[in-house]
Design a protein around this motif. Structure first.
Motif, PDB file in Angstrom:
ATOM      1  N   ALA A 103      43.137  40.964  35.729  1.00 41.42           N
ATOM      2  CA  ALA A 103      41.687  40.975  35.516  1.00 41.42           C
ATOM      3  C   ALA A 103      41.301  42.124  34.589  1.00 41.42           C
ATOM      4  N   PRO A 104      40.412  41.892  33.610  1.00 40.13           N
ATOM      5  CA  PRO A 104      40.035  42.961  32.693  1.00 40.13           C
ATOM      6  C   PRO A 104      39.351  44.119  33.426  1.00 40.13           C
ATOM      7  N   ALA A 105      39.675  45.325  33.007  1.00 40.05           N
ATOM      8  CA  ALA A 105      39.023  46.523  33.547  1.00 40.05           C
ATOM      9  C   ALA A 105      37.829  46.850  32.657  1.00 40.05           C
ATOM     10  N   TRP A 106      36.628  46.503  33.130  1.00 43.15           N
ATOM     11  CA  TRP A 106      35.414  46.684  32.337  1.00 43.15           C
ATOM     12  C   TRP A 106      34.883  48.104  32.470  1.00 43.15           C
ATOM     13  N   PRO A 107      34.055  48.557  31.518  1.00 42.76           N
ATOM     14  CA  PRO A 107      33.426  49.874  31.666  1.00 42.76           C
ATOM     15  C   PRO A 107      32.596  49.953  32.943  1.00 42.76           C
ATOM     16  N   GLU A 108      32.387  51.135  33.402  1.00 45.78           N
ATOM     17  CA  GLU A 108      31.573  51.355  34.606  1.00 45.78           C
ATOM     18  C   GLU A 108      30.204  50.719  34.430  1.00 45.78           C
ATOM     19  N   GLY A 109      29.780  49.975  35.454  1.00 46.20           N
ATOM     20  CA  GLY A 109      28.466  49.353  35.420  1.00 46.20           C
ATOM     21  C   GLY A 109      28.400  48.040  34.679  1.00 46.20           C
ATOM     22  N   VAL A 110      29.568  47.485  34.314  1.00 44.29           N
ATOM     23  CA  VAL A 110      29.622  46.223  33.570  1.00 44.29           C
ATOM     24  C   VAL A 110      30.465  45.216  34.342  1.00 44.29           C
ATOM     25  N   VAL A 111      30.028  43.960  34.349  1.00 42.59           N
ATOM     26  CA  VAL A 111      30.847  42.860  34.840  1.00 42.59           C
ATOM     27  C   VAL A 111      31.097  41.916  33.668  1.00 42.59           C
ATOM     28  N   GLY A 112      32.176  41.152  33.741  1.00 44.88           N
ATOM     29  CA  GLY A 112      32.448  40.265  32.626  1.00 44.88           C
ATOM     30  C   GLY A 112      33.613  39.350  32.883  1.00 44.88           C
ATOM     31  N   SER A 113      33.876  38.495  31.895  1.00 46.91           N
ATOM     32  CA  SER A 113      34.997  37.564  31.964  1.00 46.91           C
ATOM     33  C   SER A 113      35.390  37.191  30.540  1.00 46.91           C
ATOM     34  N   MET A 114      36.691  37.020  30.335  1.00 49.10           N
ATOM     35  CA  MET A 114      37.209  36.605  29.035  1.00 49.10           C
ATOM     36  C   MET A 114      37.990  35.308  29.201  1.00 49.10           C
TER      37      MET A 114
ATOM     38  N   PRO B 298      34.578  35.928  53.015  1.00 52.69           N
ATOM     39  CA  PRO B 298      34.666  37.392  52.953  1.00 52.69           C
ATOM     40  C   PRO B 298      33.269  38.004  52.901  1.00 52.69           C
ATOM     41  N   SER B 299      33.153  39.186  53.443  1.00 46.58           N
ATOM     42  CA  SER B 299      31.871  39.889  53.412  1.00 46.58           C
ATOM     43  C   SER B 299      31.695  40.574  52.062  1.00 46.58           C
TER      44      SER B 299
ATOM     45  N   PRO C 102      36.840  39.643  41.344  1.00 43.86           N
ATOM     46  CA  PRO C 102      36.190  40.962  41.290  1.00 43.86           C
ATOM     47  C   PRO C 102      35.382  41.300  42.542  1.00 43.86           C
ATOM     48  N   LEU C 103      34.905  40.287  43.250  1.00 44.92           N
ATOM     49  CA  LEU C 103      34.112  40.524  44.462  1.00 44.92           C
ATOM     50  C   LEU C 103      34.979  40.789  45.686  1.00 44.92           C
ATOM     51  N   THR C 104      36.188  40.223  45.704  1.00 42.32           N
ATOM     52  CA  THR C 104      37.005  40.259  46.920  1.00 42.32           C
ATOM     53  C   THR C 104      38.334  40.977  46.762  1.00 42.32           C
ATOM     54  N   ARG C 105      38.839  41.071  45.522  1.00 43.21           N
ATOM     55  CA  ARG C 105      40.184  41.602  45.242  1.00 43.21           C
ATOM     56  C   ARG C 105      41.250  40.828  46.005  1.00 43.21           C
ATOM     57  N   ARG C 106      41.016  39.552  46.204  1.00 42.21           N
ATOM     58  CA  ARG C 106      41.945  38.687  46.927  1.00 42.21           C
ATOM     59  C   ARG C 106      42.304  37.475  46.074  1.00 42.21           C
ATOM     60  N   PHE C 107      43.530  36.976  46.268  1.00 48.79           N
ATOM     61  CA  PHE C 107      43.969  35.770  45.580  1.00 48.79           C
ATOM     62  C   PHE C 107      43.275  34.565  46.196  1.00 48.79           C
ATOM     63  N   LEU C 108      43.100  33.504  45.408  1.00 48.37           N
ATOM     64  CA  LEU C 108      42.502  32.262  45.887  1.00 48.37           C
ATOM     65  C   LEU C 108      43.305  31.107  45.316  1.00 48.37           C
ATOM     66  N   GLU C 109      43.831  30.253  46.191  1.00 49.19           N
ATOM     67  CA  GLU C 109      44.598  29.097  45.742  1.00 49.19           C
ATOM     68  C   GLU C 109      43.662  28.004  45.201  1.00 49.19           C
TER      69      GLU C 109
END
Length: 223
Positions: free
Chosen positions: A80-91, A194-195, A164-171
């Motif tokens: 997963a891309p490491a975005w700057p602080e305060g940014v969310v994104g997807s490539m 997940p909470s 990014p919300l869970t840091r968990r894998f999803l099948e």
């Protein structure tokens, strides 16, 4: 930025105004990378180098419009891309397309984005990624759209929004997708919710587009 790069293309049609997007259909030569990025692909084959470089060119164009300072965009956990602080994104990248979407974390909680060639999935892939009820639903949809590829793309976008919300894998089989022929889709998560900071995460809604030989899916969760 290179003239081949668009900030008002297909991605803008499936994402809200809070997201800044950039995309291109080519790999312009001579695009620079930061030294830390160069280190990541030092031994990569040419195809991987071009994908990696051009999609980061798109990301920097979108981040510039967002007002973020330029810097290396390195693969983090599970790529997963490491975005700057305060940014969310997807490539995303596929044959003939590279694109990125970013937003302020105060506007969107997460973004999931995927582009695929508008062609049927290879033999055997649908059975590997789809639930029985999803395969049955595909058979009821009309002609003209590669629905199996669109289903695959939607599941990719779900994972990119989820991680990014869970840091968990999803099948693939842990999310059930319902495709709307009018350009939307709904994803129901088939795992214990997940909470998150806004409560249990049970699913996503997204948009899709089929155009220019591509299918593109996108999820953007507002704050």
């Amino acid at each position: 930025m290179n003239g081949l790069l668009s900030t008002t293309g297909l991605l803008a049609r499936v994402l809200p105004a809070e997201a800044e997007t950039a995309e291109t259909y080519a790999d312009p030569p001579g695009l620079p990378l930061f030294p830390a990025e160069e280190a990541v692909i030092a031994r990569a084959v040419d195809k991987r180098r071009r994908e990696f470089t051009t999609v980061r060119h798109c990301a920097r164009a979108a981040l510039e419009r967002l007002g973020a300072l330029p810097g290396p965009i390195l693969p983090g956990e599970r790529g997963a891309p490491a975005w700057p602080e305060g940014v969310v994104g997807s490539m995303t990248h596929c044959a003939g397309f590279r694109g990125c979407a970013v937003a302020h974390a105060g506007d969107l909680r997460t973004i999931g984005l995927d582009a695929e060639p508008a062609a049927p999935l290879p033999d055997g892939v649908l059975d590997a990624i789809a639930l029985p009820e999803e395969r049955a639903a595909l058979r009821r949809l009309g002609a003209g759209v590669p629905w199996d590829r669109l289903l695959f793309s939607a599941k990719e976008s779900v994972y990119k929004a989820w991680f990014p919300l869970t840091r968990r894998f999803l099948e693939f089989h842990q999310a059930r997708i319902e495709l709307d022929p009018d350009g939307g889709f709904t994803a129901t998560l088939l795992v214990a919710p997940p909470s998150t900071v806004t409560g249990p995460l049970t699913g996503f809604t997204g948009r899709w587009i089929h155009r220019d030989g591509l299918v593109i899916t996108a999820i953007a969760v507002p704050v």
